[in-house]
Design a protein around this motif. Sequence first.
Motif, mmCIF file in Angstrom:
data_model
loop_
_atom_site.group_PDB
_atom_site.id
_atom_site.type_symbol
_atom_site.label_atom_id
_atom_site.label_comp_id
_atom_site.label_asym_id
_atom_site.label_seq_id
_atom_site.Cartn_x
_atom_site.Cartn_y
_atom_site.Cartn_z
ATOM 1 N N VAL A 3 45.734 57.328 37.580
ATOM 2 C CA VAL A 3 44.464 56.936 38.534
ATOM 3 C C VAL A 3 43.369 56.095 37.675
ATOM 4 C CG1 VAL A 3 41.972 58.033 39.306
ATOM 5 C CG2 VAL A 3 44.189 59.247 39.700
ATOM 6 N N ASP A 4 43.549 56.460 36.183
ATOM 7 C CA ASP A 4 42.517 55.437 35.429
ATOM 8 C C ASP A 4 43.033 54.027 35.371
ATOM 9 O OD1 ASP A 4 40.945 57.463 34.917
ATOM 10 O OD2 ASP A 4 41.663 57.644 32.787
ATOM 11 N N ARG A 5 44.638 53.936 35.258
ATOM 12 C CA ARG A 5 45.123 52.661 35.255
ATOM 13 C C ARG A 5 44.814 51.832 36.606
ATOM 14 N NH1 ARG A 5 50.685 53.511 34.213
ATOM 15 N NH2 ARG A 5 50.970 52.716 36.381
ATOM 16 N N ASP A 6 45.120 52.667 37.699
ATOM 17 C CA ASP A 6 44.708 51.856 39.132
ATOM 18 C C ASP A 6 43.421 51.496 39.103
ATOM 19 O OD1 ASP A 6 47.181 52.368 39.695
ATOM 20 O OD2 ASP A 6 46.839 54.080 41.096
ATOM 21 N N GLU A 7 42.431 52.221 38.392
ATOM 22 C CA GLU A 7 40.989 52.032 38.676
ATOM 23 C C GLU A 7 40.964 50.903 37.809
ATOM 24 O OE1 GLU A 7 36.897 54.186 38.759
ATOM 25 O OE2 GLU A 7 38.901 54.218 40.275
ATOM 26 N N GLN A 8 41.530 50.659 36.723
ATOM 27 C CA GLN A 8 41.283 49.411 35.885
ATOM 28 C C GLN A 8 41.805 48.191 36.553
ATOM 29 O OE1 GLN A 8 42.596 50.213 31.802
ATOM 30 N NE2 GLN A 8 42.242 47.797 31.344
ATOM 31 N N GLU A 9 42.787 48.272 37.174
ATOM 32 C CA GLU A 9 43.412 47.242 37.881
ATOM 33 C C GLU A 9 42.557 46.724 39.052
ATOM 34 O OE1 GLU A 9 47.502 48.471 38.952
ATOM 35 O OE2 GLU A 9 48.291 48.213 36.977
ATOM 36 N N LEU A 10 42.048 47.644 39.651
ATOM 37 C CA LEU A 10 41.117 47.321 40.763
ATOM 38 C C LEU A 10 39.808 46.682 40.314
ATOM 39 C CD1 LEU A 10 41.365 50.731 42.881
ATOM 40 C CD2 LEU A 10 42.162 48.482 43.547
ATOM 41 N N ALA A 11 39.331 47.236 39.322
ATOM 42 C CA ALA A 11 38.313 46.621 38.467
ATOM 43 C C ALA A 11 38.395 45.168 38.143
ATOM 44 C CB ALA A 11 37.722 47.530 37.423
ATOM 45 N N GLU A 12 39.502 45.026 37.528
ATOM 46 C CA GLU A 12 39.861 43.403 37.124
ATOM 47 C C GLU A 12 40.146 42.736 38.186
ATOM 48 O OE1 GLU A 12 42.111 45.057 33.281
ATOM 49 O OE2 GLU A 12 43.489 44.337 34.555
ATOM 50 N N ALA A 13 40.693 43.228 39.408
ATOM 51 C CA ALA A 13 40.913 42.391 40.628
ATOM 52 C C ALA A 13 39.172 42.073 41.342
ATOM 53 C CB ALA A 13 41.626 43.015 41.588
ATOM 54 N N PHE A 14 38.587 42.975 41.165
ATOM 55 C CA PHE A 14 36.999 42.688 41.561
ATOM 56 C C PHE A 14 36.510 41.529 40.766
ATOM 57 C CE2 PHE A 14 32.626 43.552 40.931
ATOM 58 C CZ PHE A 14 32.128 43.363 41.907
ATOM 59 N N ASP A 15 36.745 41.765 39.336
ATOM 60 C CA ASP A 15 35.848 40.667 38.503
ATOM 61 C C ASP A 15 36.411 39.464 38.830
ATOM 62 O OD1 ASP A 15 34.557 42.966 37.341
ATOM 63 O OD2 ASP A 15 35.557 43.004 35.630
ATOM 64 N N ALA A 16 37.698 39.516 39.045
ATOM 65 C CA ALA A 16 38.602 38.229 39.187
ATOM 66 C C ALA A 16 37.841 37.452 40.288
ATOM 67 C CB ALA A 16 39.946 38.165 39.212
ATOM 68 N N THR A 17 37.923 38.189 41.514
ATOM 69 C CA THR A 17 37.273 37.780 42.666
ATOM 70 C C THR A 17 35.974 37.120 42.677
ATOM 71 O OG1 THR A 17 38.663 39.232 43.897
ATOM 72 C CG2 THR A 17 36.692 38.255 45.397
ATOM 73 N N VAL A 18 35.120 37.797 41.918
ATOM 74 C CA VAL A 18 33.767 37.488 41.796
ATOM 75 C C VAL A 18 33.736 36.387 41.003
ATOM 76 C CG1 VAL A 18 31.545 37.970 40.850
ATOM 77 C CG2 VAL A 18 32.945 39.698 42.120
ATOM 78 N N ALA A 19 34.445 36.150 40.062
ATOM 79 C CA ALA A 19 34.401 35.111 38.998
ATOM 80 C C ALA A 19 35.047 33.800 39.775
ATOM 81 C CB ALA A 19 35.357 35.364 37.755
ATOM 82 N N ALA A 20 36.092 33.905 40.573
ATOM 83 C CA ALA A 20 36.535 32.987 41.335
ATOM 84 C C ALA A 20 35.577 32.305 42.534
ATOM 85 C CB ALA A 20 38.163 33.286 41.638
ATOM 86 N N GLU A 21 34.570 32.815 42.611
ATOM 87 C CA GLU A 21 33.656 32.602 43.767
ATOM 88 C C GLU A 21 34.274 33.079 45.213
ATOM 89 O OE1 GLU A 21 30.384 31.421 43.819
ATOM 90 O OE2 GLU A 21 30.382 30.945 41.679
ATOM 91 N N GLY A 22 35.113 34.062 45.073
ATOM 92 C CA GLY A 22 35.584 34.723 46.152
ATOM 93 C C GLY A 22 34.474 35.964 46.898
ATOM 94 N N ARG A 23 35.146 36.211 47.924
ATOM 95 C CA ARG A 23 33.976 37.195 48.512
ATOM 96 C C ARG A 23 34.591 38.562 48.313
ATOM 97 N NH1 ARG A 23 30.714 34.017 52.404
ATOM 98 N NH2 ARG A 23 29.825 33.118 50.730
ATOM 99 N N ILE A 24 33.702 39.448 48.197
ATOM 100 C CA ILE A 24 34.077 40.926 48.374
ATOM 101 C C ILE A 24 33.771 41.362 49.640
ATOM 102 C CG2 ILE A 24 33.493 43.222 47.413
ATOM 103 C CD1 ILE A 24 34.726 41.257 45.375
ATOM 104 N N GLU A 25 34.788 42.029 50.194
ATOM 105 C CA GLU A 25 34.824 42.512 51.732
ATOM 106 C C GLU A 25 34.508 43.937 51.524
ATOM 107 O OE1 GLU A 25 34.085 40.670 54.041
ATOM 108 O OE2 GLU A 25 34.426 38.804 53.226
#
Length: 321
Positions: A3-25
Amino acid sequence: MAVDRDEQELAEAFDATVAAEGRIEPRDWMPEGYRKTLIRQIAQHAHSEIIGMQPEGNWILRAPSLRRKAILLAKVQDEAGHGLYLYSATETLGVDRTELTEKLIDSRQKYSSIFNYPTLTFADIGVIGWLVDGAAICNQVPLCRSSYGPYARAMVRICKEESFHQRQGFELLMTLMAGTDAQREMVQDAVDRWWWPSLMMFGPADGDSPNTQQSMAWRIKRHTNDELRQRYVDMTVPQAAALGVTLPDPELRWNDERRAHDFGAIDWDEFTAVVKGAGPCNAQRLAHRRAAHEGGQWVRDAASAYAAKQQTRRQEGEVAA
Ligand code: FAQ
């Protein structure tokens, strides 16, 4: 562990989207703090639009001509629409609009300080359009690039309408300034009363703004409160000159080195008092909102009864078929 690893991957994906000026839906994973910050800011914004209908609504019956009445009515109706888009945006974050309304009328959530000042003359209607909508545009245009999709998209339409509102305010003031001495004095008096509160709309100075740093890192906010306040002052000074009014600040002057205007100190004690409920109209605004909510209970009850009846009929139809 998994679960922790999944959460970390999700957090990384979130950070990457924000950094790339993408949109969080809405269905994307997001940190709990991000969700809470958005709910706080968007709900406060929605409440401001709804409470903001009151100072101007006060003049609908007294607007001096049918044309001015129609314009004002349309503007106040637009503000209701803005409130509704914004409440819809908060609902995508998993909160209920009824709960937010209850928080507003119980003073557990804020709305903009600006709407706690009275509208004493019809010139106030022009000045709200020019200065308050002007400040709202300055603050909100960058929010069209906010990282949260539903908020950013709602802001696109809201900003278009706010620009129109600002122009109508300026046009009203130009008309009054071309009138009698008494009308010009009325405009100057309204400018004197609304200028400083309009600067306070941008929120506390950067050093006293607890939310800015994190909200900028998440790209919810795109500029600091002071950056936007400065932009507003620089935009408004030439407009005041074109109109022929004086902004009530003896320290307001162009600074050639900074390529920006210097301006006087804001009365932060007044701001704090108004935000805490001690402004000239806080009690009146909330009492009015509370009465409107209670008075509208029968409409909500009727709509729910109608929806329930429709559903029963549909189910009966399905059974019969
Ligand atoms: N009034 O850390 P920050 C309009 C609160 S709509 C009251 O800097 P943040 C349209 C703030 O919530 C006008 N409270 O906070 C119209 C926070 O509270 P909390 C509304 C204020 O969020 C025109 C605390 O102080 N616009 O005008 C105010 O990063 C004409 C610390 O502040 C929006 O809501 C204030 N002025 O930055 C309608 C735009 N300022 O919960 C009718 C969206 C701050 O931590 C007629 N919002 N606070 O205790 C924003 O851009 C931001 O939320 C800011 C505040 C810039 C307002």
